[in-house]
Design a protein around this motif. Structure first.
Motif, mmCIF file in Angstrom:
data_model
loop_
_atom_site.group_PDB
_atom_site.id
_atom_site.type_symbol
_atom_site.label_atom_id
_atom_site.label_comp_id
_atom_site.label_asym_id
_atom_site.label_seq_id
_atom_site.Cartn_x
_atom_site.Cartn_y
_atom_site.Cartn_z
ATOM 1 N N ILE A 278 1.570 -0.193 -1.287
ATOM 2 C CA ILE A 278 0.382 -0.078 -2.125
ATOM 3 C C ILE A 278 0.689 -0.689 -3.490
ATOM 4 O O ILE A 278 1.657 -0.296 -4.151
ATOM 5 C CB ILE A 278 -0.044 1.390 -2.323
ATOM 6 C CG1 ILE A 278 -0.385 2.040 -0.977
ATOM 7 C CG2 ILE A 278 -1.239 1.480 -3.268
ATOM 8 C CD1 ILE A 278 -0.723 3.519 -1.101
ATOM 9 N N THR B 155 -6.497 -1.167 -6.365
ATOM 10 C CA THR B 155 -5.422 -0.992 -5.399
ATOM 11 C C THR B 155 -5.579 -2.031 -4.300
ATOM 12 O O THR B 155 -6.696 -2.372 -3.903
ATOM 13 C CB THR B 155 -5.428 0.412 -4.767
ATOM 14 O OG1 THR B 155 -6.714 0.673 -4.187
ATOM 15 C CG2 THR B 155 -5.101 1.481 -5.784
ATOM 16 N N GLU B 156 -4.460 -2.540 -3.829
ATOM 17 C CA GLU B 156 -4.429 -3.447 -2.687
ATOM 18 C C GLU B 156 -3.217 -3.086 -1.840
ATOM 19 O O GLU B 156 -2.286 -2.427 -2.336
ATOM 20 C CB GLU B 156 -4.336 -4.912 -3.144
ATOM 21 C CG GLU B 156 -5.566 -5.434 -3.868
ATOM 22 C CD GLU B 156 -6.771 -5.597 -2.960
ATOM 23 O OE1 GLU B 156 -6.593 -5.560 -1.714
ATOM 24 O OE2 GLU B 156 -7.883 -5.776 -3.480
ATOM 25 N N LEU C 209 -7.370 1.550 2.819
ATOM 26 C CA LEU C 209 -7.781 1.282 1.447
ATOM 27 C C LEU C 209 -8.956 2.166 1.047
ATOM 28 O O LEU C 209 -9.062 2.580 -0.113
ATOM 29 C CB LEU C 209 -8.174 -0.196 1.298
ATOM 30 C CG LEU C 209 -7.059 -1.158 0.919
ATOM 31 C CD1 LEU C 209 -7.547 -2.597 1.032
ATOM 32 C CD2 LEU C 209 -6.527 -0.878 -0.475
ATOM 33 N N ASP D 266 -9.100 4.474 -2.272
ATOM 34 C CA ASP D 266 -10.176 4.371 -3.259
ATOM 35 C C ASP D 266 -10.910 5.702 -3.431
ATOM 36 O O ASP D 266 -11.268 6.090 -4.547
ATOM 37 C CB ASP D 266 -11.172 3.288 -2.847
ATOM 38 C CG ASP D 266 -10.640 1.881 -3.083
ATOM 39 O OD1 ASP D 266 -9.677 1.742 -3.863
ATOM 40 O OD2 ASP D 266 -11.172 0.930 -2.485
#
Length: 262
Positions: free
Chosen positions: A133, A146-147, A245, A249
């Protein structure tokens, strides 16, 4: 007497925040309206406990219906829209930002999605079957972006993923020596951003670092700890990158709302 498994439910104020975004993405189809508040609480329950979808308590509704709604909202970009709105609201200063990454162990049942494991953000690192992350936070330690990438991905390769153009630009960026690359330093300086990044031992040209400012980087470590209180984030059970993801989130949004309500 049967005991309810539902706790940590949304307050009326929190639901009022989510409701306007949910109504904006809902497509009229003539079907009976769903109790979206109950569905959202069911999604939060899954995120917090890390339980399989089939173990969702019946008081939240049929598990398959809650799961399908979660996927619809995720693929419609609902969580990203909410994060963008929070970042652009100006409610929290963003002149100081921090970037870092953490490796998450993936459950063996998370493998098998279409497209192959690298496409879904899985890889092999010293931790085994993992996902990394990449996180950007503001001066209050709240997530901005965030990716995810395969677990063996280096930090500087994940840098461009989270430093998006649609985010408020920082004046100062804190990062550890994993981000000590000429490309990153030059890119930040071209954007009039001061990079506060310790040097790798192999760097010949030494660059000073403001240590008192660098100590603030503990805020991003604390943010990772808060995100990992959601067990669906602390361990990856989801086969697809979109779902994992989505849970990151969702947890990030709840951190924002609780901070803004205090």
């Amino acid at each position: 007497m049967e005991t309810s498994l539902a706790r940590d439910l949304m307050s009326d104020e929190e639901w009022a925040f989510f409701e306007r975004f949910i109504l904006a993405v809902r497509a009229p189809n003539g079907r009976k309206a769903t109790n979206h508040r109950l569905v959202l609480d069911g999604i939060f329950w899954i995120a917090r406990t890390g339980a399989p979808w089939r173990d969702l308590p019946g008081e939240f509704g049929k598990w398959s219906s809650v799961y399908r709604q979660f996927r619809r909202w995720t693929l419609a970009g609902l969580w990203e829209d909410i994060m963008d709105a929070l970042n652009q609201s100006g409610a929290v200063p963003s002149a100081l930002q921090m970037i870092d990454s953490t490796v998450i162990r993936a459950h063996h049942q998370a493998a098998g999605a279409k497209g192959g494991t690298p496409r879904q953000g899985f890889g092999r690192s010293r931790g085994g079957f993992t996902t990394k992350i990449h996180l950007l936070v503001n001066a209050h330690g709240l997530p901005m972006r965030t990716e995810i990438t395969p677990g063996q991905t280096s930090d500087y390769l994940g840098f461009d993923l989270v430093m998006a153009d649609n985010l408020p630009s920082p004046s100062v960026l804190l990062a550890d020596r994993g981000y000590d690359a000429d490309k990153i330093r030059e890119g930040m300086e071209a954007r009039n951003v001061l990079p506060v990044i310790p040097m790798r031992k192999s760097r010949k040209k030494r660059i000073g670092v403001d240590r008192s400012l660098y100590r603030l980087r503990n805020l991003i470590e604390r943010c990772f700890n808060k995100l990992k209180n959601a067990r669906r984030v602390a361990t990856r059970y989801d086969k697809t990158a979109e779902s994992f993801l989505g849970f990151i989130d969702i947890t990030s949004i709840r951190l924002w709302i609780r901070h803004l309500s205090t």
